[in-house]
Design an enzyme around this catalytic site. Structure first.
Site, PDB file in Angstrom:
ATOM      1  N   ASP A  63      39.302  32.249  29.832  1.00  0.00           N
ATOM      2  CA  ASP A  63      38.318  31.721  30.782  1.00  0.00           C
ATOM      3  C   ASP A  63      38.988  31.626  32.154  1.00  0.00           C
ATOM      4  O   ASP A  63      39.991  30.926  32.304  1.00  0.00           O
ATOM      5  CB  ASP A  63      37.855  30.339  30.300  1.00  0.00           C
ATOM      6  N   THR A  96      33.200  33.002  35.899  1.00  0.00           N
ATOM      7  CA  THR A  96      34.382  32.558  36.665  1.00  0.00           C
ATOM      8  C   THR A  96      35.383  33.695  36.851  1.00  0.00           C
ATOM      9  O   THR A  96      36.045  33.778  37.873  1.00  0.00           O
ATOM     10  CB  THR A  96      35.081  31.386  35.956  1.00  0.00           C
ATOM     11  N   THR A  97      35.477  34.567  35.854  1.00  0.00           N
ATOM     12  CA  THR A  97      36.419  35.697  35.962  1.00  0.00           C
ATOM     13  C   THR A  97      35.878  36.729  36.946  1.00  0.00           C
ATOM     14  O   THR A  97      36.606  37.203  37.823  1.00  0.00           O
ATOM     15  CB  THR A  97      36.623  36.342  34.567  1.00  0.00           C
TER      16      THR A  97
END
Length: 540
Positions: A63, A96-97
């Site tokens: 994550d 988020t990545t």
């Protein structure tokens, strides 16, 4: 600076200053380094990172936000990159990545323009224009509406979000759990929809058992046991009272002095204490509850009175747990026992029981009629596995929440990015002057998502990307993207890989805005702090 009389020092001697192109290129380099750390974490074939935190604990995850939270960086531009992944996580909970990779690439494509001495404001206005066009195209041409009430559709959407995570082996179970918990906490109030996952969908992790044993409870579970061994541990259709006050004699806040004149005074004080505790217990017994939960303590005397009346008491529960129990069983939380009324008693729960897992006791309040709060019980091999499963499940719940609040989808697997890149390239031809090149660069930067997916599969990047570009050049192929498992091109509609529109729009906004912010900086002044002497105010 040389004046008539010699050099003039404006800044302090130990202050370091960098300005101009050097700063902008340094910022670009720092952003690229952060995005390279995260790059292998995109897609279903993503790698995981193992990080040691300062306390010596380990974090294993793919994550983006969880990784960057643990990394210590020095460069100010790298710090702002880490900040955007946190913003993305708080705002929509997923992507988020992607946001880090895209922001890094947006800055990377600006590098040649900076080297050619193009003014940053020209690049920025082209980026702004491209962002506005992208969001319009994404909403009007690429996204499709979705029926939120169709459970199979919703499960598919959540599955495509979980396909890149550790939990994908138990995907069906996880998707159903996420969807069920989000539907449980959803609240319609005067036409306003509220889905508060953070407060009312609590994840409880108990090491041991198998991941398949995890489930969503139709009620609440807390890590507490009864206060007295004689109290009942299983009650069907319980009447529940929730309190925010202590069931013991109130002691003075600070030091309290009592002057005793005669022998009887001491026994009178003890008698007063006893009478006070008896009174609050009588207030509770009056409404005939089966269970009393309080956030404070329960004295031995109060326990005695409650056991005599066959009432179970559980003490020192958290305020958040108390709020969840109130939502699940319909009780009201009271600060004073003398205000207890019949309507404050919660009767919505079907079963109260205490179970033992390992060495610990857990209280279950389940089979609630219409719970508006729930607990997700996770079982697994170790704490590290459970921590990663919890992170994945939080992402899944956020995806379900986003789709329920804004029911539009865009194709996954880099298809949306390729479709946007193609449309922006076409639009760039109509732009006059110097801003045409940076506008096209944004279209080029968007291709980083499919490129990274191909790289993480070990595929042939150039050949596959050329095929994908050719597909998108033909009308009606906007749903073609990269199959993250094989690295080949495929129709995302057939594969059933969709992403919420809210997540994608937020990724583009955050990535481009960050690139704009970092391109605007042309001076970094860093002053090293003085060696502080001993602080006179600080106690030794």
């Amino acid at each position: 600076m040389m004046g008539q009389g010699g050099p003039v020092l404006v800044l302090k001697q130990n202050t370091k200053r960098e300005s101009g192109r050097k700063v902008q290129l340094g910022n670009v380099k720092a952003a690229k380094m952060i995005s390279d750390v995260i790059r292998t974490c995109l897609g279903p074939r993503s790698m995981m990172k193992m990080l040691m935190d300062p306390m010596g604990g380990i974090v294993m995850t793919n994550d983006g936000n969880a990784i960057l939270r643990e990394i210590q960086v020095q460069h100010p531009a790298a710090k702002s990159m880490i900040e955007i992944s946190r913003t993305q996580d708080e705002e929509v909970g997923d992507g988020t990545t992607s946001v880090i990779i895209l922001a890094g690439e947006m800055l990377s494509v600006a590098e040649p323009f900076l080297e050619q001495k193009m003014h940053p404001t020209q690049i920025i206005s082209a980026y702004r224009q491209a962002l506005e066009d992208s969001l319009d195209v994404l909403r009007d041409q690429i996204s499709v509406p979705v029926d939120v009430s169709n459970e199979d559709e919703m499960v598919k959407i959540i599955c495509s979000a979980l396909g890149t995570k550790f939990i994908r082996k138990w995907m069906d179970m996880a998707c159903k759990m996420a969807l069920r918990s989000v539907k449980t906490v959803a609240l319609e109030d005067q036409g306003r929809r509220e889905i508060d996952i953070k407060r009312y969908a609590k994840v409880e992790k108990i090491p041991g058992g198998a991941i398949e044993d995890s489930r969503v409870l139709s009620g609440i579970m807390i890590n507490k046991d009864v206060t007295h061994p004689k109290m009942r541990r299983r009650i069907e259709n319980p009447r529940i009272v929730l309190l925010d006050c202590s069931l013991e004699y109130k002691k003075g806040e600070s030091q309290t002095d009592i002057e005793l004149v005669s022998e009887q005074d001491f026994s009178r004080i003890l008698q007063l204490e006893e009478e006070y505790v008896q009174k609050i217990c009588e207030d509770i017994i009056r409404v005939k509850p089966d269970i009393v939960f309080t956030e404070k303590g329960v004295s031995d005397l109060a326990q005695h009175y409650l056991v005599k009346n066959n009432i179970t008491a559980i003490r020192r529960i958290r305020k958040t747990d108390n709020n969840r129990i109130a939502r699940a069983c319909g009780a009201n939380i009271l600060n004073r026992t003398d205000e207890l009324r019949e309507e404050d008693v919660g009767t919505g729960a079907g079963l109260f029981e205490i179970k033992k897992f390992g060495d610990e006791y857990f209280t279950f309040i389940t089979e609630c009629k219409d719970p508006k709060a729930c607990t997700i019980l996770l079982r697994g091999a170790s704490k590290d596995v459970l921590a990663e499963v919890e992170r994945n499940l939080q992402d899944a719940m956020q995806v379900a929440r986003n789709v329920m609040l804004d029911p539009r989808l865009v194709p996954g697997g880099g298809a949306a990015e390729m479709a946007l890149a193609h449309i922006l390239n076409e639009k760039a031809k109509s732009i006059q002057g110097i801003q045409q090149k940076p506008y096209m660069a944004v279209a080029h930067a968007l291709e980083v998502v499919p490129i990274t997916l191909i790289q993480n599969c070990g595929g042939n990047t150039i050949r596959t990307l050329t095929q994908l570009r050719a597909k998108h050049a033909t009308a009606g192929n906007k749903n073609w993207g990269i199959n993250g498992e094989t690295g080949n091109i495929q129709d995302m509609q057939e594969l059933g890989i969709w992403e919420p529109y809210a997540v994608k729009a937020q990724v583009y906004k955050t990535a481009v805005e960050t690139a704009i912010l970092l391109l605007r900086i042309d001076d970094i002044v860093s002053g090293s702090k003085k060696q502080a002497g001993p602080d006179p105010m600080k106690p030794e």
